[in-house]
Design an enzyme around this catalytic site. Structure first.
Site, PDB file in Angstrom:
ATOM      1  N   LYS A 234       9.428   0.301 -13.708  1.00  0.00           N
ATOM      2  CA  LYS A 234       9.575   1.634 -14.334  1.00  0.00           C
ATOM      3  C   LYS A 234      10.934   1.770 -15.030  1.00  0.00           C
ATOM      4  CE  LYS A 234       8.960   3.772 -10.329  1.00  0.00           C
ATOM      5  NZ  LYS A 234       8.710   2.643  -9.410  1.00  0.00           N
TER       6      LYS A 234
ATOM      7  N   ARG B  82       5.947  12.199  -8.029  1.00  0.00           N
ATOM      8  CA  ARG B  82       5.446  11.259  -7.012  1.00  0.00           C
ATOM      9  C   ARG B  82       4.562  11.929  -5.987  1.00  0.00           C
ATOM     10  NH1 ARG B  82       9.529   6.454  -5.698  1.00  0.00           N
ATOM     11  NH2 ARG B  82      10.859   6.915  -7.438  1.00  0.00           N
TER      12      ARG B  82
ATOM     13  N   ARG C 125      20.795  -2.881  -4.229  1.00  0.00           N
ATOM     14  CA  ARG C 125      20.506  -1.590  -3.597  1.00  0.00           C
ATOM     15  C   ARG C 125      20.213  -1.765  -2.114  1.00  0.00           C
ATOM     16  NH1 ARG C 125      16.097   1.196  -7.512  1.00  0.00           N
ATOM     17  NH2 ARG C 125      15.238   1.751  -5.480  1.00  0.00           N
TER      18      ARG C 125
HETATM   19  P1  AP5 Z   1      12.646  -2.093 -11.964  1.00  0.00           P
HETATM   20  O1  AP5 Z   1      12.530  -1.784 -13.416  1.00  0.00           O
HETATM   21  O2  AP5 Z   1      13.949  -1.881 -11.292  1.00  0.00           O
HETATM   22  O3  AP5 Z   1      11.457  -1.388 -11.138  1.00  0.00           O
HETATM   23  P2  AP5 Z   1      11.240   0.135 -10.729  1.00  0.00           P
HETATM   24  O4  AP5 Z   1       9.772   0.389 -10.886  1.00  0.00           O
HETATM   25  O5  AP5 Z   1      12.189   1.016 -11.454  1.00  0.00           O
HETATM   26  O6  AP5 Z   1      11.573   0.017  -9.192  1.00  0.00           O
HETATM   27  P3  AP5 Z   1      12.370   0.988  -8.207  1.00  0.00           P
HETATM   28  O7  AP5 Z   1      12.606   0.201  -6.956  1.00  0.00           O
HETATM   29  O8  AP5 Z   1      13.542   1.592  -8.897  1.00  0.00           O
HETATM   30  O9  AP5 Z   1      11.285   2.067  -7.909  1.00  0.00           O
HETATM   31  P4  AP5 Z   1      11.240   2.974  -6.683  1.00  0.00           P
HETATM   32  O10 AP5 Z   1      10.175   3.890  -7.114  1.00  0.00           O
HETATM   33  O11 AP5 Z   1      11.029   2.326  -5.378  1.00  0.00           O
HETATM   34  O12 AP5 Z   1      12.750   3.527  -6.578  1.00  0.00           O
HETATM   35  P5  AP5 Z   1      13.483   4.772  -7.250  1.00  0.00           P
HETATM   36  O13 AP5 Z   1      14.839   4.361  -7.615  1.00  0.00           O
HETATM   37  O14 AP5 Z   1      12.621   5.388  -8.278  1.00  0.00           O
HETATM   38  O15 AP5 Z   1      12.184  -3.633 -11.798  1.00  0.00           O
HETATM   39  C1  AP5 Z   1      12.262  -4.275 -10.544  1.00  0.00           C
HETATM   40  C2  AP5 Z   1      12.800  -5.697 -10.709  1.00  0.00           C
HETATM   41  O16 AP5 Z   1      11.816  -6.487 -11.366  1.00  0.00           O
HETATM   42  C3  AP5 Z   1      14.077  -5.786 -11.551  1.00  0.00           C
HETATM   43  O17 AP5 Z   1      14.929  -6.744 -11.013  1.00  0.00           O
HETATM   44  C4  AP5 Z   1      13.555  -6.233 -12.941  1.00  0.00           C
HETATM   45  O18 AP5 Z   1      14.547  -6.974 -13.624  1.00  0.00           O
HETATM   46  C5  AP5 Z   1      12.344  -7.078 -12.554  1.00  0.00           C
HETATM   47  N1  AP5 Z   1      11.244  -7.040 -13.534  1.00  0.00           N
HETATM   48  C6  AP5 Z   1      10.663  -5.931 -14.079  1.00  0.00           C
HETATM   49  N2  AP5 Z   1       9.678  -6.281 -14.917  1.00  0.00           N
HETATM   50  C7  AP5 Z   1       9.624  -7.638 -14.913  1.00  0.00           C
HETATM   51  C8  AP5 Z   1       8.801  -8.610 -15.577  1.00  0.00           C
HETATM   52  N3  AP5 Z   1       7.825  -8.235 -16.416  1.00  0.00           N
HETATM   53  N4  AP5 Z   1       9.012  -9.912 -15.310  1.00  0.00           N
HETATM   54  C9  AP5 Z   1       9.992 -10.293 -14.453  1.00  0.00           C
HETATM   55  N5  AP5 Z   1      10.809  -9.444 -13.797  1.00  0.00           N
HETATM   56  C10 AP5 Z   1      10.621  -8.127 -14.021  1.00  0.00           C
HETATM   57  O19 AP5 Z   1      13.549   5.779  -5.992  1.00  0.00           O
HETATM   58  C11 AP5 Z   1      14.391   5.475  -4.901  1.00  0.00           C
HETATM   59  C12 AP5 Z   1      14.248   6.554  -3.851  1.00  0.00           C
HETATM   60  O20 AP5 Z   1      14.653   7.832  -4.377  1.00  0.00           O
HETATM   61  C13 AP5 Z   1      12.838   6.795  -3.293  1.00  0.00           C
HETATM   62  O21 AP5 Z   1      12.500   5.869  -2.283  1.00  0.00           O
HETATM   63  C14 AP5 Z   1      12.981   8.229  -2.773  1.00  0.00           C
HETATM   64  O22 AP5 Z   1      13.694   8.262  -1.555  1.00  0.00           O
HETATM   65  C15 AP5 Z   1      13.833   8.889  -3.843  1.00  0.00           C
HETATM   66  N6  AP5 Z   1      13.034   9.478  -4.936  1.00  0.00           N
HETATM   67  C16 AP5 Z   1      13.023   9.058  -6.242  1.00  0.00           C
HETATM   68  N7  AP5 Z   1      12.151   9.799  -6.958  1.00  0.00           N
HETATM   69  C17 AP5 Z   1      11.601  10.698  -6.097  1.00  0.00           C
HETATM   70  C18 AP5 Z   1      10.617  11.715  -6.258  1.00  0.00           C
HETATM   71  N8  AP5 Z   1      10.021  11.961  -7.430  1.00  0.00           N
HETATM   72  N9  AP5 Z   1      10.286  12.456  -5.152  1.00  0.00           N
HETATM   73  C19 AP5 Z   1      10.891  12.235  -3.968  1.00  0.00           C
HETATM   74  N10 AP5 Z   1      11.813  11.272  -3.741  1.00  0.00           N
HETATM   75  C20 AP5 Z   1      12.161  10.503  -4.816  1.00  0.00           C
HETATM   76 MG    MG Z   2      13.861   2.176 -10.833  1.00  0.00          MG
END
Ligand code: AP5
Ligand code: MG
Length: 215
Positions: free
Chosen positions: A13, A88, A160
């Protein structure tokens, strides 16, 4: 263009939302990044937010919805925005819809990145994030040309705290349990597009752009 990126943890994402931001020149709003910025401070709210993130649990809807609504009210969202990781829950999706209706806006497309749990686990161990601008790298698939330094801003890259095997299992389960309803909400509106997120970054990004053009 008002876009949402949905998908399990580490689906990509953040990666594609930041590429879209450069191409479309509209802000990339990641609730995860916003919460990590709050959690890095030294106050009671930071402690509360950190405990949700570190345990792979969702931050309560009330707090999350307010954060996003305030952000969407800023001037830079006038010509569009990219939401990454929000909504979410079904409640978040309904409240977003209500807010946009009031502003005379709507969501144009929801991109759902499909990636298997096995691949998610592999990606998570290699991810590195810039401590300043939050740009995402991967030591196996997308390394920074400057090693553990961000190519964009020169700050240090870090791993992280929630990027470990135990946390990813909880985050994945949280996604299945709480986000499926929100996904179905957009599916029913016919604005959800499934994208295979397991292909090369270049191919995935091209598929997203084709989907946004309606191809
Ligand atoms: P990346 O782009 O970082 O993936 P992502 O989908 O952004 O993953 P996140 O871990 O950030 O998602 P998440 O939903 O768990 O965490 P968030 O920060 O939103 O890609 C991942 C890796 O893969 C990278 O190393 C990239 O380089 C690699 N990659 C990508 N595409 C590739 C490809 N095609 N080929 C090879 N490699 C590739 O949320 C964190 C926390 O915040 C949650 O757990 C929660 O506690 C809170 N939170 C956030 N939003 C909410 C909400 N709406 N409601 C309640 N709590 C929330
Ligand atoms: Mg992310």
């Amino acid at each position: 263009m008002n876009i949402i990126f949905m998908g399990p943890p580490a689906a990509g994402k953040g990666t594609y939302a930041s590429l879209m931001k450069e191409e479309f020149e509209i802000p990339h709003i990641s609730t995860g990044d916003l919460f990590r910025a709050i959690a890095s401070k030294n106050d009671p709210l930071a402690v509360e937010i950190k405990s949700y993130i570190d345990n792979g649990l969702l931050v309560p809807d009330k707090l999350t919805i307010k954060l996003v609504i305030d952000r969407l009210g800023k001037a830079d969202c006038k010509n569009g925005f990219i939401l990454d990781g929000f909504p979410r829950t079904l409640n978040q999706a309904i409240e977003l819809n209500r807010t946009l209706n009031d502003l005379g806006k709507k969501i144009d497309k929801v991109i759902l990145l499909d990636v298997s749990f096995d691949l998610i686990c592999k990606r998570i161990t290699g991810r590195r994030t810039c401590e300043n601008c939050a740009k995402v790298y991967n030591i196996y698939t997308m390394p920074s040309a400057k090693g553990d330094i961000c190519e964009e801003c020169g700050a240090k890259l870090y791993q992280r705290k929630d990027d470990n095997e135990e946390s990813i299992k909880v985050r994945y389960q949280t996604y299945l349990d709480q986000t499926t309803e929100a996904v179905n909400y957009y599916k029913a509106q016919n604005i959800l597009v499934n994208i295979n997120g397991e292909d090369s970054t270049q191919n995935v990004f091209q598929s997203i752009k084709d989907a946004l053009k309606g191809e």
